[in-house]
Design an enzyme around this catalytic site. Structure first.
Site, PDB file in Angstrom:
ATOM      1  N   ASP A  93       0.807  -1.081  -0.093  1.00 40.60           N
ATOM      2  CA  ASP A  93      -0.140  -0.011   0.082  1.00 40.60           C
ATOM      3  C   ASP A  93       0.962   1.212  -0.011  1.00 40.60           C
ATOM      4  O   ASP A  93       1.594   1.526   0.953  1.00 40.60           O
ATOM      5  CB  ASP A  93      -0.933  -0.133   1.326  1.00 40.60           C
ATOM      6  CG  ASP A  93      -1.946   0.836   1.372  1.00 40.60           C
ATOM      7  OD1 ASP A  93      -2.657   1.408   0.262  1.00 40.60           O
ATOM      8  OD2 ASP A  93      -2.071   1.482   2.498  1.00 40.60           O
ATOM      9  N   ARG A 124     -10.481   7.735 -12.275  1.00 42.24           N
ATOM     10  CA  ARG A 124     -11.368   6.971 -11.326  1.00 42.24           C
ATOM     11  C   ARG A 124     -10.338   6.329 -10.218  1.00 42.24           C
ATOM     12  O   ARG A 124      -9.205   5.780 -10.692  1.00 42.24           O
ATOM     13  CB  ARG A 124     -11.780   5.750 -12.068  1.00 42.24           C
ATOM     14  CG  ARG A 124     -12.548   4.502 -11.161  1.00 42.24           C
ATOM     15  CD  ARG A 124     -13.031   3.504 -11.911  1.00 42.24           C
ATOM     16  NE  ARG A 124     -13.925   2.375 -11.478  1.00 42.24           N
ATOM     17  CZ  ARG A 124     -13.289   1.395 -10.565  1.00 42.24           C
ATOM     18  NH1 ARG A 124     -12.020   1.333 -10.489  1.00 42.24           N
ATOM     19  NH2 ARG A 124     -14.264   0.724  -9.699  1.00 42.24           N
ATOM     20  N   ASP A 137      -9.744   3.716  -7.702  1.00 42.68           N
ATOM     21  CA  ASP A 137      -9.935   2.218  -7.299  1.00 42.68           C
ATOM     22  C   ASP A 137      -9.893   2.190  -5.893  1.00 42.68           C
ATOM     23  O   ASP A 137      -8.734   2.752  -5.303  1.00 42.68           O
ATOM     24  CB  ASP A 137      -9.247   1.328  -8.050  1.00 42.68           C
ATOM     25  CG  ASP A 137      -9.795  -0.219  -7.960  1.00 42.68           C
ATOM     26  OD1 ASP A 137     -11.220  -0.328  -8.210  1.00 42.68           O
ATOM     27  OD2 ASP A 137      -9.099  -0.976  -7.665  1.00 42.68           O
ATOM     28  N   HIS A 162      -9.564   3.263   0.983  1.00 42.38           N
ATOM     29  CA  HIS A 162      -8.381   2.437   1.652  1.00 42.38           C
ATOM     30  C   HIS A 162      -7.389   3.734   1.582  1.00 42.38           C
ATOM     31  O   HIS A 162      -6.007   3.597   2.227  1.00 42.38           O
ATOM     32  CB  HIS A 162      -7.690   1.256   0.977  1.00 42.38           C
ATOM     33  CG  HIS A 162      -8.619   0.095   1.047  1.00 42.38           C
ATOM     34  ND1 HIS A 162      -8.541  -0.694   2.137  1.00 42.38           N
ATOM     35  CD2 HIS A 162      -9.653  -0.421   0.384  1.00 42.38           C
ATOM     36  CE1 HIS A 162      -9.679  -1.744   2.143  1.00 42.38           C
ATOM     37  NE2 HIS A 162     -10.168  -1.427   0.750  1.00 42.38           N
ATOM     38  N   GLU A 168     -14.049   4.639  -6.420  1.00 40.74           N
ATOM     39  CA  GLU A 168     -14.804   3.359  -6.135  1.00 40.74           C
ATOM     40  C   GLU A 168     -14.553   3.040  -4.782  1.00 40.74           C
ATOM     41  O   GLU A 168     -13.701   3.024  -4.111  1.00 40.74           O
ATOM     42  CB  GLU A 168     -14.199   2.212  -7.041  1.00 40.74           C
ATOM     43  CG  GLU A 168     -14.963   0.756  -6.620  1.00 40.74           C
ATOM     44  CD  GLU A 168     -14.004   0.008  -5.768  1.00 40.74           C
ATOM     45  OE1 GLU A 168     -14.870  -0.774  -5.360  1.00 40.74           O
ATOM     46  OE2 GLU A 168     -12.842   0.209  -5.572  1.00 40.74           O
TER      47      GLU A 168
END
Length: 133
Positions: free
Chosen positions: A50, A78, A80, A84, A108
């Protein structure tokens, strides 16, 4: 052909550009508890390293890259798995990408509107939502 990837680094990103366990650049926690916001937004999703969206240098490189894409004619992005990314950090990234231009942001967010630490409603101020309840 191609470049090697592994041990939490790529040709573009070094170990310090990723979230990692304190004192250990080679590992990070995984998400086990979706009622823990810190875990959802700082631990690895499904074992995928991450990027540290809270690190100014990471946000700057991402914003510079997306600004370059906007220079080439891209008019929207976008994001995704937006849940998170801390919404404040995502807002900082969005705010520093292609300043003065109208960019469409589509996020998203796989999160219920309530009942978990990170909800879809947290992201209504940073762009359009594709969300799943």
């Amino acid at each position: 052909a191609g470049s090697k990837y592994g041990d939490r680094s790529t040709p573009q990103w070094g170990k310090t550009d990723f979230h990692h366990n304190p004192g250990d650049l080679h590992s990070n926690c995984g998400i086990n508890n979706y009622n823990n916001r810190l875990e959802v937004q700082h631990c690895d999703l499904l074992g995928l390293p991450d990027l540290c969206s809270g690190c100014v240098n990471v946000r700057k490189r991402l914003a510079d890259y997306m600004t370059r894409l906007a220079d080439l004619g891209v008019s929207g992005f976008r994001i995704d798995a937006a849940k998170h990314i801390d919404v404040g950090q995502l807002g900082a990234l969005i705010g520093s990408t292609a300043p003065g231009r109208s960019i469409f942001w589509y996020q998203e967010v796989y999160a219920p509107s309530h009942g978990e630490a990170v909800t879809s409603t947290m992201y209504t101020g940073t762009g359009a939502l594709e969300y799943f309840d």
